[in-house]
Design a protein around this motif. Structure first.
Motif, PDB file in Angstrom:
ATOM      1  N   ARG A 423       0.814  -1.216   0.000  1.00 12.19           N
ATOM      2  CA  ARG A 423       0.000   0.000   0.000  1.00 12.19           C
ATOM      3  C   ARG A 423       0.846   1.264   0.000  1.00 12.19           C
ATOM      4  O   ARG A 423       0.319   2.372  -0.096  1.00 12.19           O
ATOM      5  N   GLU A 425       3.660   4.333  -0.868  1.00 11.11           N
ATOM      6  CA  GLU A 425       4.016   5.140  -2.024  1.00 11.11           C
ATOM      7  C   GLU A 425       5.280   4.599  -2.687  1.00 11.11           C
ATOM      8  O   GLU A 425       5.468   4.729  -3.893  1.00 11.11           O
ATOM      9  N   TYR A 426       6.144   3.983  -1.863  1.00  7.94           N
ATOM     10  CA  TYR A 426       7.387   3.383  -2.354  1.00  7.94           C
ATOM     11  C   TYR A 426       7.395   1.899  -2.033  1.00  7.94           C
ATOM     12  O   TYR A 426       6.696   1.427  -1.122  1.00  7.94           O
ATOM     13  N   ASP A 454      12.615   7.439 -10.158  1.00  6.07           N
ATOM     14  CA  ASP A 454      11.790   6.223 -10.208  1.00  6.07           C
ATOM     15  C   ASP A 454      12.417   5.119  -9.362  1.00  6.07           C
ATOM     16  O   ASP A 454      11.700   4.324  -8.752  1.00  6.07           O
ATOM     17  N   ARG A 506       9.429   3.758  -6.818  1.00  5.28           N
ATOM     18  CA  ARG A 506       8.096   4.346  -6.696  1.00  5.28           C
ATOM     19  C   ARG A 506       7.098   3.252  -7.064  1.00  5.28           C
ATOM     20  O   ARG A 506       7.213   2.624  -8.112  1.00  5.28           O
ATOM     21  N   ARG A 507       6.109   3.041  -6.207  1.00  7.23           N
ATOM     22  CA  ARG A 507       5.207   1.908  -6.426  1.00  7.23           C
ATOM     23  C   ARG A 507       4.371   2.107  -7.694  1.00  7.23           C
ATOM     24  O   ARG A 507       4.112   1.143  -8.428  1.00  7.23           O
ATOM     25  N   ASP A 508       3.918   3.347  -7.972  1.00  5.89           N
ATOM     26  CA  ASP A 508       3.134   3.546  -9.191  1.00  5.89           C
ATOM     27  C   ASP A 508       3.984   3.270 -10.432  1.00  5.89           C
ATOM     28  O   ASP A 508       3.502   2.712 -11.425  1.00  5.89           O
ATOM     29  N   PHE A 509       5.274   3.632 -10.368  1.00 11.64           N
ATOM     30  CA  PHE A 509       6.179   3.310 -11.477  1.00 11.64           C
ATOM     31  C   PHE A 509       6.326   1.800 -11.617  1.00 11.64           C
ATOM     32  O   PHE A 509       6.301   1.260 -12.728  1.00 11.64           O
ATOM     33  N   TRP A 510       6.488   1.100 -10.502  1.00 14.55           N
ATOM     34  CA  TRP A 510       6.639  -0.358 -10.540  1.00 14.55           C
ATOM     35  C   TRP A 510       5.407  -1.008 -11.161  1.00 14.55           C
ATOM     36  O   TRP A 510       5.520  -1.866 -12.046  1.00 14.55           O
ATOM     37  N   LEU A 511       4.223  -0.624 -10.698  1.00 15.22           N
ATOM     38  CA  LEU A 511       2.996  -1.255 -11.193  1.00 15.22           C
ATOM     39  C   LEU A 511       2.797  -0.981 -12.681  1.00 15.22           C
ATOM     40  O   LEU A 511       2.231  -1.814 -13.395  1.00 15.22           O
ATOM     41  N   ALA A 512       3.248   0.176 -13.157  1.00 13.85           N
ATOM     42  CA  ALA A 512       3.062   0.513 -14.566  1.00 13.85           C
ATOM     43  C   ALA A 512       4.081  -0.149 -15.478  1.00 13.85           C
ATOM     44  O   ALA A 512       3.825  -0.314 -16.669  1.00 13.85           O
TER      45      ALA A 512
END
Length: 746
Positions: A423, A425-426, A454, A506-512
């Motif tokens: 959950r 941010e990182y 990133d 960055r978690r959003d970078f990882w998921l993308a």
């Protein structure tokens, strides 16, 4: 005297009064034509627009007509906004997926798809005015797919202003005229898809990156529209199979893992399996029947190789990998205290398996004081010792520890589960037998926040009971300070560090961007780490050593199993991941990065192959392993193969020829061993015929195998027989080069 009608607005009979009221605001002389099939019979106006249930913006339509009068283009378009619950959202930002070039923001007059191919991402019809003769030629009564509109136009105008509002309550098929929406239940619009794909290939075939980009957009639309149970149609399967070969692995990485699996089952004509995938997010998917799952058996080859590589197969079959990801047994079970309500800043994912003897030391290191709000997601992968009891003891007193029961699918699948539950941010990773120094995560997060990177990479130390080796970034990269804003093109040495730990993401970078961890037990982070390193637009490298990697005694750790060559499955998995990584790196188009990658991959994969030969030669590589090996050899540039020592070139070539005993014999010539005469003759014959071994290496191996007294003699003979023999100076240089390598080897 009434003005001649300039614009005919064709509306659906079910169009509500709100739309008609808005159209009354047009200052352009117009007429309203009601037609359920968009028929243009009796229309005498010069221009035509088609409105179903969109809300038009009258002043914008006046501007579209004025633009066409000035340019003579076939049609003019404004932008569109989504109207939902009273809020307006830019449709183009949603449709483009954040693409940088944007004719819809800047506008253009009398332009073409060649000049602005991003226009093909348009998916609205109610924001356009068409020349009536152009519209008639398109036979609008058969439907107007926007992709076909752009393909047929000689030129078009784009005005950067909102021309209509798309209402979320619009009837199905009314407000959405995208290519995907046009695919009907009986596949009747499949020909429309074929026409658009033919246009893409015809216009962008010389630019694979651009071709892939637009294919990807259409695939994204398919996932949004048909990625739910009971929504797919026969036409969709046909379109997916046309689009997937056009998408590169570099672009496919931008799809979440589960969406890639949805495309896979749609392409194979198995939409019933989407129910499993959709339920995976809630851990509530139904239990499938074996007969349904068997429909995947043996169908790997039906998917494009680049796309199949993004599914995380790890050399496994589609059936096995799908079951690992989506069967009920693969759903994690969170045990103990529920996670704290406030999302943490950092989530640390830790897979564990039979690490009871080392786990206390890791968990105590994680409990060191920290300024970062943090959660530790620890996934127990079917341990058979006391590992889970240790986890329960710590979780009982520290709510930051989230412990999860996984069904035992390997470290890769355990990490995937942890990422799903994260959950923060990182995102960071650790292994259950290692140690995290105090303040490590504080230092990494501080750098990530300061730089906006990133990925932030730190150094590490490897240790065992007797020694410690420092791998600090100061000595590695020759810099004592932090490096910021770099990419792989700037620092190719990052390729040599492919472990997922000692970094934050960055978690959003990882998921993308991250490819899933392959469903294999060991050495499972190569593809995933290479994918995110390649995708990162900005990275930071700090000199500190912020991770302690344990070199474990015995054969329990991943690396020690690799060192001992534990079976062909580990070797096949490694080769599979290297082939997949090669596709990712090749897609970057950076020559220096590709050079560094191939030098590293041949050394790394060669190391695994050598360990396999030394310790498990009786465990023959299966055909899948030989296939992956040939993929590497056929993909590697010739210079990278020739740069290897002759025994290593020979090992690869003889393995490819299906001769592991001879490959081992060639490898052992590095230590001065000579095989028996018959084996030496056979190996030498195969090497001379192999396209993977340089002439210099063949000559050297003749000497190493005890077949020639002078290592240069075969080269001289071949040169003299050639039509244009090399100058004597070259022969002398080759002789010196070979003899210098052989000093002390015989």
């Amino acid at each position: 005297m009434p003005q001649p009608v300039t614009l005919a607005v064709v509306v659906h009979p079910d169009t509500d009064a709100t739309v008609l009221t808005a159209l009354a605001g047009l200052t352009t002389a117009h007429q309203i034509v009601t037609s359920a099939k968009r028929e243009l019979k009796g229309v005498t106006a010069k221009y035509v627009a088609f409105i179903d249930n969109e809300l038009p913006v009258p002043q914008a339509f006046d501007a579209l007509v004025a633009s066409l009068e000035a340019t003579g283009s076939d049609f003019a378009t404004g932008t569109a906004e989504l109207l939902k619950d009273g809020e307006r959202t830019d449709l183009w930002e949603y449709a483009r997926g954040g693409y940088a070039e944007d004719v819809f923001a800047a506008g253009a007059a009398h332009t073409t798809l060649d000049e602005h191919p991003e226009a093909l991402l348009d998916q609205a019809l109610g924001n356009k005015v068409l020349r009536a003769d152009f519209a008639r030629a398109l036979e609008p009564e058969k439907d107007l797919v926007v992709a076909r509109l752009y393909c047929a136009a000689g030129s078009f105008d784009v005005l950067p202003r909102t021309a209509c509002l798309l209402r979320s309550a619009s009837k199905p098929g009314g407000a959405d005229h995208s290519l995907v929406a046009a695919m009907s239940a009986d596949g009747g619009w499949a020909s429309q898809g074929e026409a658009a794909v033919e246009y893409l290939v015809g216009h962008f075939g010389a630019d694979p990156a651009k071709l892939s980009r637009y294919a990807l957009h259409l695939l994204r639309q398919i996932v949004i529209r048909y990625g739910q149970p009971n929504t797919a149609t026969t036409g969709v399967a046909q379109l997916v199979n046309q689009l997937l070969p056009l998408a590169t692995i570099a672009d496919l990485r931008f799809f979440p893992t589960f969406d890639r699996w949805k495309l896979a089952v749609l392409a194979l004509g198995l939409p019933e399996l989407i129910e499993w995938i959709a339920g995976r997010w809630t851990f509530a998917a139904p239990t499938p029947e074996r007969a349904t799952l068997a429909l995947l058996d043996g169908r790997e080859a039906e998917l494009p190789a680049d796309f199949a590589a993004t599914l995380g197969l790890g050399g496994r079959t589609l059936t096995t990998a799908f079951t690992d990801c989506f069967a009920p047994a693969a759903r994690p079970r969170i045990t103990g205290t529920p996670p704290v309500a406030d999302p943490p800043l950092l989530s640390v994912v830790i897979p564990v398996h039979n690490v009871e003897d080392f786990l206390d030391e890791l968990l105590r290191s994680l409990q060191a004081p920290t300024e970062v709000p943090i959660e530790f997601i620890i996934v127990d992968d079917a341990s058979t010792d006391g590992t889970f009891a240790v986890l329960e003891r710590y979780a009982a007193t520290d709510p930051r520890f989230v412990i999860v029961k996984n069904p035992g699918r390997g470290g890769g699948q355990a990490r995937n589960v942890g990422v799903e539950l994260a959950r923060g941010e990182y995102l960071a990773f650790a292994d259950g037998d290692d140690i995290v120094p105090p303040g490590a995560f504080d230092r990494l997060i501080a750098e990530a926040q300061a730089s906006g990177a990133d990925i932030v990479t730190a150094g590490f130390r490897a240790f065992n009971a007797h020694d410690t080796i420092s791998y600090d970034n100061k000595s590695r990269y020759g810099r004592g300070e932090s490096l910021r804003g770099i990419t792989l093109a700037d620092l190719q040495l990052l390729f040599t560090r492919r472990a997922v730990w000692s970094r934050v993401y960055r978690r959003d970078f990882w998921l993308a961007n991250a490819l899933p961890y392959p469903s294999v037990s060991r050495t499972n982070d190569i593809v995933t780490v290479m994918g995110v390193l390649a995708a990162a637009k900005s990275m930071s490298v700090i000199p500190d050593c912020l991770y302690l990697y344990r070199i474990r005694p015995g054969d329990g750790s991943m690396s020690s199993q690799a060192r001992q060559g534990k079976g062909s499955s580990l070797t096949v998995s490694n080769l599979f991941q290297e082939v997949t990584s090669a596709r990712v790196i090749s897609a970057l188009g950076h020559p220096k990065a590709l050079d560094r990658y191939w030098r590293g991959v041949l050394a790394s994969a060669g190391w695994h192959l050598a360990r396999h030969l030394e310790h498990n030669i009786e465990d023959e590589l299966p055909e899948s392993g030989l296939y992956q090996l040939r993929q590497i050899l056929d993909s590697a540039p010739g210079w990278s193969l020739r740069s290897m020592p002759a025994p290593r070139q020979s090992m690869w070539a003889l393995l490819e020829a299906g001769e592991p005993e001879l490959a081992l014999a060639a490898l052992r010539t590095e230590e001065g061993e000579e095989p028996e005469a018959a084996a030496a003759e056979k190996a030498y014959g195969l090497l001379r015929a192999s396209k993977y071994v340089s002439a210099t290496a063949v000559a050297e191996m003749g000497y190493r195998l005890g077949l020639t007294a002078d290592p240069v003699a075969p080269l001289v003979a071949a040169a003299n027989a050639a039509a244009a023999p090399p100058p004597p100076s070259l022969a002398r240089r080759l002789a010196r080069k070979i003899r210098s390598r052989l000093i002390g080897k015989k």
